[in-house]
Scaffold this motif. Structure first.
Motif, PDB file in Angstrom:
ATOM      1  N   VAL A   6       0.840  -1.203   0.000  1.00 44.20           N
ATOM      2  CA  VAL A   6       0.000   0.000   0.000  1.00 44.20           C
ATOM      3  C   VAL A   6       0.873   1.250   0.000  1.00 44.20           C
ATOM      4  O   VAL A   6       0.627   2.213  -0.748  1.00 44.20           O
ATOM      5  CB  VAL A   6      -0.957   0.000   1.202  1.00 44.20           C
ATOM      6  N   ASP A   7       1.904   1.261   0.836  1.00 43.50           N
ATOM      7  CA  ASP A   7       2.792   2.431   0.915  1.00 43.50           C
ATOM      8  C   ASP A   7       3.470   2.697  -0.429  1.00 43.50           C
ATOM      9  O   ASP A   7       3.598   3.855  -0.856  1.00 43.50           O
ATOM     10  CB  ASP A   7       3.856   2.218   1.992  1.00 43.50           C
ATOM     11  N   ASP A   8       3.900   1.625  -1.104  1.00 40.04           N
ATOM     12  CA  ASP A   8       4.541   1.799  -2.408  1.00 40.04           C
ATOM     13  C   ASP A   8       3.572   2.380  -3.429  1.00 40.04           C
ATOM     14  O   ASP A   8       3.926   3.265  -4.214  1.00 40.04           O
ATOM     15  CB  ASP A   8       5.081   0.457  -2.912  1.00 40.04           C
ATOM     16  N   ILE A   9       2.337   1.873  -3.423  1.00 43.87           N
ATOM     17  CA  ILE A   9       1.333   2.356  -4.379  1.00 43.87           C
ATOM     18  C   ILE A   9       1.010   3.823  -4.115  1.00 43.87           C
ATOM     19  O   ILE A   9       0.951   4.638  -5.045  1.00 43.87           O
ATOM     20  CB  ILE A   9       0.065   1.482  -4.314  1.00 43.87           C
ATOM     21  N   VAL A  10       0.822   4.159  -2.845  1.00 39.31           N
ATOM     22  CA  VAL A  10       0.520   5.546  -2.467  1.00 39.31           C
ATOM     23  C   VAL A  10       1.660   6.475  -2.876  1.00 39.31           C
ATOM     24  O   VAL A  10       1.434   7.628  -3.280  1.00 39.31           O
ATOM     25  CB  VAL A  10       0.246   5.636  -0.957  1.00 39.31           C
ATOM     26  N   ALA A  11       2.884   5.963  -2.825  1.00 39.13           N
ATOM     27  CA  ALA A  11       4.042   6.791  -3.165  1.00 39.13           C
ATOM     28  C   ALA A  11       4.224   6.963  -4.661  1.00 39.13           C
ATOM     29  O   ALA A  11       4.649   8.028  -5.125  1.00 39.13           O
ATOM     30  CB  ALA A  11       5.306   6.177  -2.553  1.00 39.13           C
ATOM     31  N   VAL A  12       3.899   5.946  -5.455  1.00 33.83           N
ATOM     32  CA  VAL A  12       4.233   5.995  -6.883  1.00 33.83           C
ATOM     33  C   VAL A  12       3.093   6.511  -7.754  1.00 33.83           C
ATOM     34  O   VAL A  12       3.348   7.081  -8.822  1.00 33.83           O
ATOM     35  CB  VAL A  12       4.708   4.616  -7.378  1.00 33.83           C
ATOM     36  N   LEU A  13       1.831   6.324  -7.333  1.00 37.70           N
ATOM     37  CA  LEU A  13       0.727   6.727  -8.206  1.00 37.70           C
ATOM     38  C   LEU A  13       0.703   8.232  -8.505  1.00 37.70           C
ATOM     39  O   LEU A  13       0.554   8.624  -9.674  1.00 37.70           O
ATOM     40  CB  LEU A  13      -0.619   6.275  -7.631  1.00 37.70           C
ATOM     41  N   PRO A  14       0.824   9.106  -7.503  1.00 42.86           N
ATOM     42  CA  PRO A  14       0.771  10.543  -7.827  1.00 42.86           C
ATOM     43  C   PRO A  14       1.839  10.990  -8.829  1.00 42.86           C
ATOM     44  O   PRO A  14       1.502  11.648  -9.817  1.00 42.86           O
ATOM     45  CB  PRO A  14       0.922  11.221  -6.466  1.00 42.86           C
ATOM     46  N   PRO A  15       3.122  10.635  -8.641  1.00 43.07           N
ATOM     47  CA  PRO A  15       4.095  11.069  -9.657  1.00 43.07           C
ATOM     48  C   PRO A  15       3.886  10.404 -11.022  1.00 43.07           C
ATOM     49  O   PRO A  15       4.165  11.015 -12.055  1.00 43.07           O
ATOM     50  CB  PRO A  15       5.455  10.688  -9.058  1.00 43.07           C
ATOM     51  N   LEU A  16       3.362   9.177 -11.032  1.00 45.04           N
ATOM     52  CA  LEU A  16       3.072   8.517 -12.306  1.00 45.04           C
ATOM     53  C   LEU A  16       1.968   9.252 -13.055  1.00 45.04           C
ATOM     54  O   LEU A  16       2.098   9.567 -14.251  1.00 45.04           O
ATOM     55  CB  LEU A  16       2.671   7.061 -12.067  1.00 45.04           C
ATOM     56  N   LEU A  17       0.881   9.553 -12.365  1.00 41.36           N
ATOM     57  CA  LEU A  17      -0.230  10.250 -13.014  1.00 41.36           C
ATOM     58  C   LEU A  17       0.173  11.665 -13.421  1.00 41.36           C
ATOM     59  O   LEU A  17      -0.216  12.150 -14.491  1.00 41.36           O
ATOM     60  CB  LEU A  17      -1.448  10.271 -12.090  1.00 41.36           C
ATOM     61  N   ASN A  18       0.975  12.336 -12.576  1.00 42.64           N
ATOM     62  CA  ASN A  18       1.457  13.670 -12.930  1.00 42.64           C
ATOM     63  C   ASN A  18       2.333  13.632 -14.179  1.00 42.64           C
ATOM     64  O   ASN A  18       2.240  14.508 -15.046  1.00 42.64           O
ATOM     65  CB  ASN A  18       2.248  14.279 -11.768  1.00 42.64           C
ATOM     66  N   ALA A  19       3.184  12.617 -14.258  1.00 44.16           N
ATOM     67  CA  ALA A  19       4.072  12.496 -15.421  1.00 44.16           C
ATOM     68  C   ALA A  19       3.276  12.230 -16.690  1.00 44.16           C
ATOM     69  O   ALA A  19       3.573  12.786 -17.756  1.00 44.16           O
ATOM     70  CB  ALA A  19       5.092  11.385 -15.180  1.00 44.16           C
ATOM     71  N   LEU A  20       2.236  11.399 -16.591  1.00 43.41           N
ATOM     72  CA  LEU A  20       1.403  11.130 -17.759  1.00 43.41           C
ATOM     73  C   LEU A  20       0.614  12.376 -18.180  1.00 43.41           C
ATOM     74  O   LEU A  20       0.457  12.641 -19.380  1.00 43.41           O
ATOM     75  CB  LEU A  20       0.449   9.973 -17.463  1.00 43.41           C
ATOM     76  N   GLU A  21       0.135  13.141 -17.202  1.00 45.63           N
ATOM     77  CA  GLU A  21      -0.551  14.393 -17.540  1.00 45.63           C
ATOM     78  C   GLU A  21       0.415  15.347 -18.246  1.00 45.63           C
ATOM     79  O   GLU A  21       0.040  16.037 -19.218  1.00 45.63           O
ATOM     80  CB  GLU A  21      -1.117  15.058 -16.288  1.00 45.63           C
ATOM     81  N   ALA A  22       1.639  15.393 -17.784  1.00 43.19           N
ATOM     82  CA  ALA A  22       2.640  16.266 -18.407  1.00 43.19           C
ATOM     83  C   ALA A  22       2.916  15.836 -19.844  1.00 43.19           C
ATOM     84  O   ALA A  22       3.055  16.684 -20.739  1.00 43.19           O
ATOM     85  CB  ALA A  22       3.931  16.254 -17.585  1.00 43.19           C
ATOM     86  N   LEU A  23       3.000  14.545 -20.075  1.00 44.32           N
ATOM     87  CA  LEU A  23       3.207  14.050 -21.439  1.00 44.32           C
ATOM     88  C   LEU A  23       2.011  14.376 -22.326  1.00 44.32           C
ATOM     89  O   LEU A  23       2.165  14.683 -23.513  1.00 44.32           O
ATOM     90  CB  LEU A  23       3.464  12.545 -21.420  1.00 44.32           C
ATOM     91  N   GLY A  24       0.800  14.310 -21.752  1.00 44.97           N
ATOM     92  CA  GLY A  24      -0.383  14.688 -22.507  1.00 44.97           C
ATOM     93  C   GLY A  24      -0.348  16.155 -22.894  1.00 44.97           C
ATOM     94  O   GLY A  24      -0.690  16.528 -24.032  1.00 44.97           O
ATOM     95  N   PHE A  25       0.071  17.005 -21.970  1.00 45.76           N
ATOM     96  CA  PHE A  25       0.207  18.430 -22.258  1.00 45.76           C
ATOM     97  C   PHE A  25       1.253  18.647 -23.348  1.00 45.76           C
ATOM     98  O   PHE A  25       1.046  19.441 -24.283  1.00 45.76           O
ATOM     99  CB  PHE A  25       0.608  19.173 -20.985  1.00 45.76           C
ATOM    100  N   PHE A  26       2.378  17.963 -23.217  1.00 41.68           N
ATOM    101  CA  PHE A  26       3.454  18.098 -24.199  1.00 41.68           C
ATOM    102  C   PHE A  26       2.983  17.672 -25.585  1.00 41.68           C
ATOM    103  O   PHE A  26       3.207  18.381 -26.580  1.00 41.68           O
ATOM    104  CB  PHE A  26       4.652  17.247 -23.765  1.00 41.68           C
ATOM    105  N   ALA A  27       2.303  16.533 -25.680  1.00 39.77           N
ATOM    106  CA  ALA A  27       1.833  16.032 -26.973  1.00 39.77           C
ATOM    107  C   ALA A  27       0.822  16.983 -27.603  1.00 39.77           C
ATOM    108  O   ALA A  27       0.834  17.208 -28.820  1.00 39.77           O
ATOM    109  CB  ALA A  27       1.226  14.645 -26.811  1.00 39.77           C
ATOM    110  N   ARG A  28      -0.054  17.549 -26.783  1.00 36.61           N
ATOM    111  CA  ARG A  28      -1.077  18.467 -27.300  1.00 36.61           C
ATOM    112  C   ARG A  28      -0.469  19.771 -27.806  1.00 36.61           C
ATOM    113  O   ARG A  28      -0.887  20.326 -28.834  1.00 36.61           O
ATOM    114  CB  ARG A  28      -2.104  18.741 -26.201  1.00 36.61           C
ATOM    115  N   HIS A  29       0.542  20.309 -27.092  1.00 34.27           N
ATOM    116  CA  HIS A  29       1.084  21.628 -27.410  1.00 34.27           C
ATOM    117  C   HIS A  29       2.363  21.585 -28.233  1.00 34.27           C
ATOM    118  O   HIS A  29       2.958  22.640 -28.504  1.00 34.27           O
ATOM    119  CB  HIS A  29       1.319  22.411 -26.114  1.00 34.27           C
ATOM    120  N   LEU A  30       2.774  20.396 -28.629  1.00 36.63           N
ATOM    121  CA  LEU A  30       4.007  20.275 -29.401  1.00 36.63           C
ATOM    122  C   LEU A  30       3.891  21.030 -30.723  1.00 36.63           C
ATOM    123  O   LEU A  30       2.975  20.798 -31.512  1.00 36.63           O
ATOM    124  CB  LEU A  30       4.307  18.790 -29.672  1.00 36.63           C
ATOM    125  N   HIS A  31       4.823  21.945 -30.944  1.00 37.11           N
ATOM    126  CA  HIS A  31       4.927  22.704 -32.190  1.00 37.11           C
ATOM    127  C   HIS A  31       6.419  22.882 -32.425  1.00 37.11           C
ATOM    128  O   HIS A  31       7.122  23.412 -31.538  1.00 37.11           O
ATOM    129  CB  HIS A  31       4.210  24.050 -32.056  1.00 37.11           C
TER     130      HIS A  31
END
Length: 360
Positions: A6-31
């Motif tokens: 549980v501790d590992d999941i709680v620790a890794v999920l937020p940075p994983l989801l944040n990183a994926l959101e960042a990649l989504g932003f990057f892909a959308r705004h890539l020029h």
């Protein structure tokens, strides 16, 4: 589940989801001219993910499936960042960036099954307007069955002509559901493009079909081998789930958007709405189209003012041509959109498909 897991999941999920959101932003705004500024805008969420990923300890064997999915999502996300960072350091070009971004749907595919266990993951796979929608989250959690979720039919990476489908977990067969058939861009595949639409199909209740072209791209020249394949796929889907045949959208990005014109303007097309995104169009398409098909045909054109592959003037001319031919054209020109997929348009397209948006 053990406390350490549980501790590992709680620790890794937020940075994983944040990183994926960042990649989504990057892909959308890539020029291409703005590459450095988009990189700066997302910061370094990969560093936090790398640290959290490295701190995960050994798990009991009974959690091996969960661990493999989590590891897969983290590894694919970090691989995407590694490819982008290499280009940032001067090692590679735009092609290498697009190649790196192919890891993102693979990360999402690994992560998605965890949405039934972890509310933050389930929320991640909803559009912004529905995150925190407790009623929807409850339906998603309780409604899943063997006939819902994600399915792939001969659509493994590298294969051609197959399709992937998403059916909302709260699907019921006693009513008709809107259908979205979304066509990938040139050299892409449906299994990856599915994730451009999944959040919105899941949020709004639409059955999503993402086919893969029979060739390296859609049949834009010569013999059309793709339309018969799309009809075969559509028949398969309609025989498996209850589709509202008055709400069937054919959409696509780039070459996929262009092919939505090629196939969707045919007089025999069963699709009720067309929505090409960042596509090109030749006036001959309108001349060759079935005139009766064009009359009143709901068509939603989305294009970016910064598009470097198909200049925006093409879309403006298309709007004028199709309107003159009798189609009901809605036109969206997005100021900061280059030749990338604007996921924010999906909710508006679904509202339009469902009759909630007047043409403009």
């Amino acid at each position: 589940m053990t406390e350490a897991v549980v501790d590992d999941i709680v620790a890794v999920l937020p940075p994983l989801l944040n990183a994926l959101e960042a990649l989504g932003f990057f892909a959308r705004h890539l020029h291409p001219p703005a590459f450095a500024s988009v990189i700066n805008a997302i910061g370094a969420p990969d560093e936090a993910l790398q640290a959290a990923r490295g701190a995960i300890g050994d798990w009991p064997e009974q959690f091996a499936v969960l661990r493999n999915r989590l590891d897969g999502a983290c590894n694919e996300t970090l691989a995407a960042f590694a490819g982008i960072r290499a280009v940032e350091r001067g090692n590679g070009d735009l092609v290498a960036v697009f190649r790196a971004l192919r890891q993102v749907p693979r990360a999402q595919e690994a992560l998605y099954p965890l949405s039934t266990q972890f509310p933050p993951v389930s929320n991640f796979f909803l559009n912004a307007a529905n995150r925190g929608n407790e009623g929807l989250l409850a339906r998603l959690e309780t409604g899943a069955s063997e006939h819902t979720g994600i399915f792939h039919d001969h659509n493994e990476p590298g294969s051609r002509g197959g399709f992937s489908v998403y059916v909302p977990e709260y699907y019921r067969p006693d009513r008709g559901w809107p259908l979205v058939m979304a066509l990938h861009g040139g050299s892409g595949n449906g299994r990856g493009f599915l994730w451009s639409w999944l959040r919105d199909a899941r949020s709004s209740g639409a059955i999503l079909v993402a086919p893969t072209a029979t060739g390296q791209t859609w049949a834009l020249m010569g013999d059309d081998s793709d339309t018969p394949n799309l009809m075969r796929i559509l028949e398969t889907v309609c025989s498996s789930w209850t589709i509202d045949t008055s709400r069937m959208l054919l959409t696509g990005m780039s070459d996929g958007g262009t092919f939505s014109y090629v196939s969707g303007l045919d007089g025999a097309s069963p699709f009720t709405h067309l929505a090409p995104v960042s596509a090109t169009f030749h006036p001959l398409m309108a001349e060759m189209a079935d005139a009766r098909r064009l009359q009143g045909l709901p068509t939603f054109i989305t294009h970016g003012k910064l598009d470097w592959m198909f200049p925006v003037q093409t879309a403006r001319q298309t709007q004028a041509t199709l309107s003159a031919a009798g189609a009901e054209v809605t036109y969206r020109e997005i100021d900061d959109l280059s030749h990338t997929y604007p996921r924010e348009i999906n909710a508006e397209l679904l509202q339009w498909l469902n009759g909630g948006l007047a043409a403009s």
